[in-house]
Design a protein around this motif. Structure first.
Motif, PDB file in Angstrom:
ATOM      1  N   HIS A   1      87.559  -6.601 110.495  1.00  0.00           N
ATOM      2  CA  HIS A   1      87.876  -6.406 111.933  1.00  0.00           C
ATOM      3  C   HIS A   1      89.320  -6.280 112.153  1.00  0.00           C
ATOM      4  O   HIS A   1      89.885  -6.755 111.123  1.00  0.00           O
ATOM      5  CB  HIS A   1      87.163  -7.242 112.799  1.00  0.00           C
ATOM      6  CG  HIS A   1      87.731  -8.679 112.776  1.00  0.00           C
ATOM      7  ND1 HIS A   1      87.497  -9.451 112.234  1.00  0.00           N
ATOM      8  CD2 HIS A   1      88.679  -9.185 113.953  1.00  0.00           C
ATOM      9  CE1 HIS A   1      88.241 -10.702 112.451  1.00  0.00           C
ATOM     10  NE2 HIS A   1      88.993 -10.388 113.545  1.00  0.00           N
ATOM     11  N   THR A   2      89.707  -5.803 113.228  1.00  0.00           N
ATOM     12  CA  THR A   2      91.146  -6.021 113.363  1.00  0.00           C
ATOM     13  C   THR A   2      91.091  -6.044 115.063  1.00  0.00           C
ATOM     14  O   THR A   2      90.254  -5.711 115.629  1.00  0.00           O
ATOM     15  CB  THR A   2      91.831  -4.795 112.983  1.00  0.00           C
ATOM     16  OG1 THR A   2      93.500  -5.252 112.980  1.00  0.00           O
ATOM     17  CG2 THR A   2      91.751  -3.457 113.545  1.00  0.00           C
TER      18      THR A   2
ATOM     19  N   TYR B   1      85.873   1.359 111.771  1.00  0.00           N
ATOM     20  CA  TYR B   1      85.216   0.593 112.856  1.00  0.00           C
ATOM     21  C   TYR B   1      84.464   1.186 113.697  1.00  0.00           C
ATOM     22  O   TYR B   1      84.681   2.394 114.160  1.00  0.00           O
ATOM     23  CB  TYR B   1      86.424  -0.098 113.648  1.00  0.00           C
ATOM     24  CG  TYR B   1      87.254  -0.706 112.474  1.00  0.00           C
ATOM     25  CD1 TYR B   1      86.938  -2.013 111.999  1.00  0.00           C
ATOM     26  CD2 TYR B   1      88.420  -0.319 112.292  1.00  0.00           C
ATOM     27  CE1 TYR B   1      87.905  -2.796 111.126  1.00  0.00           C
ATOM     28  CE2 TYR B   1      89.427  -0.714 111.297  1.00  0.00           C
ATOM     29  CZ  TYR B   1      89.095  -2.099 110.804  1.00  0.00           C
ATOM     30  OH  TYR B   1      89.938  -2.973 109.941  1.00  0.00           O
TER      31      TYR B   1
ATOM     32  N   THR C   1      88.826  -5.291 120.176  1.00  0.00           N
ATOM     33  CA  THR C   1      88.855  -5.772 118.868  1.00  0.00           C
ATOM     34  C   THR C   1      87.846  -4.649 118.518  1.00  0.00           C
ATOM     35  O   THR C   1      87.004  -4.143 119.056  1.00  0.00           O
ATOM     36  CB  THR C   1      87.765  -7.181 118.831  1.00  0.00           C
ATOM     37  OG1 THR C   1      86.573  -6.819 119.775  1.00  0.00           O
ATOM     38  CG2 THR C   1      88.700  -8.030 119.576  1.00  0.00           C
TER      39      THR C   1
ATOM     40  N   ALA D   1      79.589  -8.403 110.290  1.00  0.00           N
ATOM     41  CA  ALA D   1      81.053  -7.843 110.388  1.00  0.00           C
ATOM     42  C   ALA D   1      81.699  -7.903 108.967  1.00  0.00           C
ATOM     43  O   ALA D   1      82.179  -8.928 108.155  1.00  0.00           O
ATOM     44  CB  ALA D   1      81.829  -8.575 111.481  1.00  0.00           C
TER      45      ALA D   1
ATOM     46  N   TRP E   1      85.286  -3.579 115.015  1.00  0.00           N
ATOM     47  CA  TRP E   1      84.503  -4.324 114.104  1.00  0.00           C
ATOM     48  C   TRP E   1      83.909  -2.943 113.083  1.00  0.00           C
ATOM     49  O   TRP E   1      83.025  -2.135 113.497  1.00  0.00           O
ATOM     50  CB  TRP E   1      83.456  -5.273 114.660  1.00  0.00           C
ATOM     51  CG  TRP E   1      84.064  -6.169 115.598  1.00  0.00           C
ATOM     52  CD1 TRP E   1      84.510  -5.919 116.889  1.00  0.00           C
ATOM     53  CD2 TRP E   1      84.537  -7.387 115.209  1.00  0.00           C
ATOM     54  NE1 TRP E   1      85.104  -7.023 117.553  1.00  0.00           N
ATOM     55  CE2 TRP E   1      84.877  -7.940 116.518  1.00  0.00           C
ATOM     56  CE3 TRP E   1      84.352  -8.212 114.234  1.00  0.00           C
ATOM     57  CZ2 TRP E   1      85.669  -9.491 116.654  1.00  0.00           C
ATOM     58  CZ3 TRP E   1      84.974  -9.588 114.208  1.00  0.00           C
ATOM     59  CH2 TRP E   1      85.338 -10.029 115.328  1.00  0.00           C
ATOM     60  N   ASP E   2      83.561  -3.335 111.673  1.00  0.00           N
ATOM     61  CA  ASP E   2      82.936  -2.631 111.001  1.00  0.00           C
ATOM     62  C   ASP E   2      81.537  -3.206 110.809  1.00  0.00           C
ATOM     63  O   ASP E   2      81.515  -4.473 110.021  1.00  0.00           O
ATOM     64  CB  ASP E   2      83.831  -2.306 109.477  1.00  0.00           C
ATOM     65  CG  ASP E   2      82.942  -1.664 108.407  1.00  0.00           C
ATOM     66  OD1 ASP E   2      81.905  -1.029 109.027  1.00  0.00           O
ATOM     67  OD2 ASP E   2      83.469  -1.934 107.272  1.00  0.00           O
TER      68      ASP E   2
END
Length: 159
Positions: free
Chosen positions: A141-142, A109, A72, A138, A74-75
């Motif tokens: 995300h991807t 990210y 995963t 967050a 995340w930004d």
């Protein structure tokens, strides 16, 4: 800690795993011309110095049925990534957690966390827990799911 020649040889001989024999330290010792006691003491010393993180079985998660393995990404705000990353890393189902640089504008990210599930739903539940933990911190995300293992080892020190 500086490694001497014997420590380096012990690492090289064991880095792919201890021999699967009744007396693995004895087998390593015989290979290196040391005693089993010396091998064990040196390994404990390297572990205490942080050179060796642990001596443990390494399960093959695919063989155990964990087929949904997702990194995963995340930004999150760079000012909060240390604290948020620590909280994510403490989740029992997160096996790896890293801060990495962004490559804007294509890659926003900066926080990475690996999850493993036997089913897609298991993995998605874990991802939802991370999303809840990060909340509004967050921005997006991807998930990058593994599709095939091409190689998987720890660091190998050459001779």
């Amino acid at each position: 800690m500086l490694l001497d020649a014997a420590d380096r040889q012990i690492i090289q001989v064991t880095q792919a795993g201890l021999p699967l024999v009744a007396e693995p330290y004895q087998a390593v010792a015989e290979q290196l011309g040391l005693t089993a006691q010396e091998v064990m003491l040196r390994m404990v010393g390297m572990q205490q110095a942080g050179v060796i993180r642990r001596i443990a079985a390494v399960p093959n998660h695919y063989k155990l049925g964990y087929r949904y393995n997702g990194m995963t990404v995340w930004d999150v705000d760079d000012d909060h990534v240390d604290a948020l990353g620590q909280r994510v890393a403490e989740l029992p189902f997160v096996s790896h957690c890293y801060q990495r640089p962004r490559y804007l504008p294509e890659w926003p990210y900066n926080l990475f966390a690996m999850v493993h599930g036997k089913t897609e739903q298991d993995a998605e539940r874990q991802i939802a827990v991370i999303a809840d933990l990060l909340g509004e911190d967050a921005r997006r995300h991807t998930v990058l799911y593994s599709s095939k293992i091409l190689k998987k080892t720890g660091l190998r020190i050459a001779g």
